[in-house]
Structures are given as structure tokens and as C-alpha cells.
Design a protein around this motif. Structure first.
Motif, PDB file in Angstrom:
ATOM      1  N   ASN A  88       0.817  -1.276   0.078  1.00 29.33           N
ATOM      2  CA  ASN A  88      -0.120   0.039   0.019  1.00 29.33           C
ATOM      3  C   ASN A  88       0.756   1.117   0.097  1.00 29.33           C
ATOM      4  O   ASN A  88       2.182   1.124   0.282  1.00 29.33           O
ATOM      5  CB  ASN A  88      -1.119  -0.024   1.185  1.00 29.33           C
ATOM      6  N   TYR A 114      -3.756   3.471  -8.573  1.00 31.73           N
ATOM      7  CA  TYR A 114      -4.545   4.729  -8.415  1.00 31.73           C
ATOM      8  C   TYR A 114      -5.927   4.966  -8.981  1.00 31.73           C
ATOM      9  O   TYR A 114      -6.556   5.278  -8.377  1.00 31.73           O
ATOM     10  CB  TYR A 114      -3.634   6.065  -8.757  1.00 31.73           C
ATOM     11  N   LYS A 140      -8.115   2.601  -7.071  1.00 35.32           N
ATOM     12  CA  LYS A 140      -8.514   3.488  -5.989  1.00 35.32           C
ATOM     13  C   LYS A 140      -9.551   4.206  -6.075  1.00 35.32           C
ATOM     14  O   LYS A 140     -10.645   4.528  -5.379  1.00 35.32           O
ATOM     15  CB  LYS A 140      -7.237   3.841  -5.284  1.00 35.32           C
ATOM     16  N   GLU A 157     -13.509   4.324  -4.755  1.00 32.29           N
ATOM     17  CA  GLU A 157     -13.977   5.791  -3.746  1.00 32.29           C
ATOM     18  C   GLU A 157     -15.277   5.951  -4.645  1.00 32.29           C
ATOM     19  O   GLU A 157     -16.373   6.515  -3.853  1.00 32.29           O
ATOM     20  CB  GLU A 157     -12.908   6.527  -3.867  1.00 32.29           C
TER      21      GLU A 157
END
Length: 157
Positions: A43, A135, A138, A142
């Protein structure tokens, strides 16, 4: 911000923030045929230190098991101190979430390999990691979580 101020990006320092190596079953681990299963947990993150300085880190945990026993466990937090100024907000997040980890990863990879070799095991060269893709994943997660939260809020009102 004046229009004549150019965006600035600089790497100030690369450093190991935390490192750990364990070989709980040595020296017996060295007497067995070497057919390891390697598990990698990774991470990254960033934090703002002041107006122009950010610390970015990549944390990795590598667990190698051989013949159902832990051969070694390596944890490493590779960090960097970056200076960023006059960078549009829309560009900051991808820089902190993808570009900076991409810069740090080769140093992390070399440190992991060095620790494993110094621990008496064969070299472990981690495969390159696409932090740009991570990224983007992610961001997608989200967005899904935000959409789900908004949907549940609408049904409760």
C-alpha cells in the motif's frame, strides 16, 4: 497565486522509514528444497507536512513460505520527501498517489532484495508495480463507495 509562478516538483530525500526482516525457521529453512510461495501486500500513502512539502510512502510486506513453513517475512516502508509548489489541485492527487510511489518503488525493491539476500535466501526481485493503475482502481472504488452511500442516504430519508 500569480500566473507567472511555474509549477515546481523536486525530490528532496529518499529514506527507509521502517524495516524488519524475520527468518523464524532458519537454519532449518536452508536444508529444504527451495520452492517458495511468496505473498506480497502493498500500500502507499502521502501526508502534507507544510505548504510545499509532502511525505509519500510505499509499504510492502513480503511473506515467503516453503514446505508450509514461513521461510522469511520482510516489511519495509520506503518513503520520500517531495517539494511541490504551484501545482493545480487536480494534478496533486495523481502525483502523490501514483507518480511519487513510482519514483520510490525501485529503491524499495532494491532494499527488499538486499535484506532477503543478507538473510541467506536467494535474491527476490519484485516485479514492477503499476501505481498508475492502482491509483485508478482506488479512484473507482471511492466513486463506487460514494455512490452507494448517496443511494443509501436517499432511501433512508
Amino acid at each position: 497565486m500569480a500566473d507567472n509562478q511555474q509549477p515546481q516538483f523536486a525530490l528532496q530525500r529518499i529514506y527507509i522509514k521502517d524495516a524488519s526482516f524475520e527468518a523464524p525457521n532458519s537454519p532449518q529453512a536452508f536444508t529444504k528444497e527451495w520452492k517458495p510461495e511468496v505473498k506480497l501486500d502493498l500500500n502507499s500513502g502521502a501526508r502534507k507536512l507544510d505548504d510545499n512539502h509532502y511525505e509519500v510512502f510505499v509499504k510492502v510486506t513480503v511473506t515467503a513460505t516453503n514446505a508450509d513453513e514461513t521461510a522469511f517475512l520482510v516489511e519495509l516502508v520506503q518513503a520520500g520527501l517531495f517539494t511541490m509548489a504551484n501545482i493545480p489541485e487536480a494534478q496533486m492527487k495523481p502525483m502523490l498517489g501514483a507518480m511519487c510511489p513510482n519514483i520510490l518503488f525501485p529503491y524499495l525493491r532494491e532494499s527488499i532484495d538486499s535484506m532477503v539476500v543478507k538473510g541467506g535466501f536467494p535474491a527476490l526481485m519484485l516485479a514492477p508495480i503499476n501505481f498508475d493503475a492502482l491509483y485508478q482502481q482506488k479512484l473507482a472504488q471511492e466513486a463506487q463507495q460514494t455512490a452507494a452511500a448517496e443511494t443509501s442516504e436517499e432511501t433512508t430519508h
